[in-house]
Design a protein around this motif. Structure first.
Motif, short mmCIF file in Angstrom:
data_model
loop_
_atom_site.label_atom_id
_atom_site.label_comp_id
_atom_site.label_asym_id
_atom_site.label_seq_id
_atom_site.Cartn_x
_atom_site.Cartn_y
_atom_site.Cartn_z
N VAL A 81 0.38 -2.46 9.01
CA VAL A 81 -0.84 -2.82 8.30
C VAL A 81 -1.83 -1.66 8.35
O VAL A 81 -2.39 -1.24 7.33
CB VAL A 81 -1.47 -4.11 8.87
CG1 VAL A 81 -2.84 -4.36 8.28
CG2 VAL A 81 -0.55 -5.29 8.61
N ALA A 82 -2.02 -1.09 9.52
CA ALA A 82 -2.93 0.06 9.67
C ALA A 82 -2.40 1.28 8.91
O ALA A 82 -3.16 2.00 8.26
CB ALA A 82 -3.12 0.39 11.14
N ALA A 83 -1.09 1.50 8.97
CA ALA A 83 -0.50 2.64 8.27
C ALA A 83 -0.66 2.50 6.76
O ALA A 83 -0.93 3.48 6.06
CB ALA A 83 0.98 2.78 8.63
N LEU A 84 -0.52 1.29 6.24
CA LEU A 84 -0.70 1.06 4.80
C LEU A 84 -2.14 1.31 4.37
O LEU A 84 -2.39 1.91 3.33
CB LEU A 84 -0.29 -0.37 4.44
CG LEU A 84 1.18 -0.61 4.27
CD1 LEU A 84 1.48 -2.10 4.16
CD2 LEU A 84 1.71 0.12 3.05
N HIS A 85 -3.08 0.85 5.19
CA HIS A 85 -4.49 1.11 4.88
C HIS A 85 -4.75 2.61 4.83
O HIS A 85 -5.44 3.10 3.93
CB HIS A 85 -5.40 0.44 5.91
CG HIS A 85 -5.56 -1.03 5.70
ND1 HIS A 85 -6.35 -1.58 4.72
CD2 HIS A 85 -4.99 -2.07 6.35
CE1 HIS A 85 -6.28 -2.89 4.77
NE2 HIS A 85 -5.45 -3.22 5.76
N GLY A 86 -4.19 3.34 5.79
CA GLY A 86 -4.36 4.80 5.80
C GLY A 86 -3.71 5.44 4.59
O GLY A 86 -4.29 6.32 3.94
N PHE A 87 -2.50 5.00 4.23
CA PHE A 87 -1.80 5.56 3.08
C PHE A 87 -2.57 5.29 1.79
O PHE A 87 -2.78 6.17 0.98
CB PHE A 87 -0.38 4.98 2.97
CG PHE A 87 0.35 5.47 1.76
CD1 PHE A 87 1.00 6.69 1.77
CD2 PHE A 87 0.38 4.72 0.59
CE1 PHE A 87 1.66 7.16 0.65
CE2 PHE A 87 1.04 5.17 -0.54
CZ PHE A 87 1.67 6.39 -0.50
#
Length: 96
Positions: A81-87
């Motif tokens: 979830v955090a990685a998607l927000h960053g991407f």
């Protein structure tokens, strides 16, 4: 037989055949390659759970090298979830 404990492993064969042709690489067993296993995604670093397609992530039992435990999959899902927000945040920034 008198049995006090039974351990059962279900799902040893990943159902990833539908990924053929989309660019997501899998290992010999059909498990999805992520992070450094998958190589590079252009000029930016590859996220630990990111596949060989930028912005596509894999978690849980389908991922190559995963621990094949429910708790591990839950943690990986939360991490993505955090990685998607960053991407997605990076994708909306204009290139300089």
């Amino acid at each position: 037989m008198d049995i006090s404990n039974l351990f059962l492993f279900v799902g040893a064969d990943p159902a990833t055949h539908w990924l053929e042709g989309c660019g997501v690489k899998v290992d010999r067993g059909g498990f999805v390659l992520t992070g450094v296993q998958g190589g590079e995604n252009g000029e930016r670093p590859v996220q630990p759970l990111e596949t060989t397609v930028p912005g596509v992530f894999a978690v849980g039992d389908v991922r190559s090298g995963s621990v094949k435990r429910v708790g591990g999959a839950i943690g990986e899902g939360a991490q993505v979830v955090a990685a998607l927000h960053g991407f997605l945040g990076d994708a909306t920034k204009p290139a300089l």
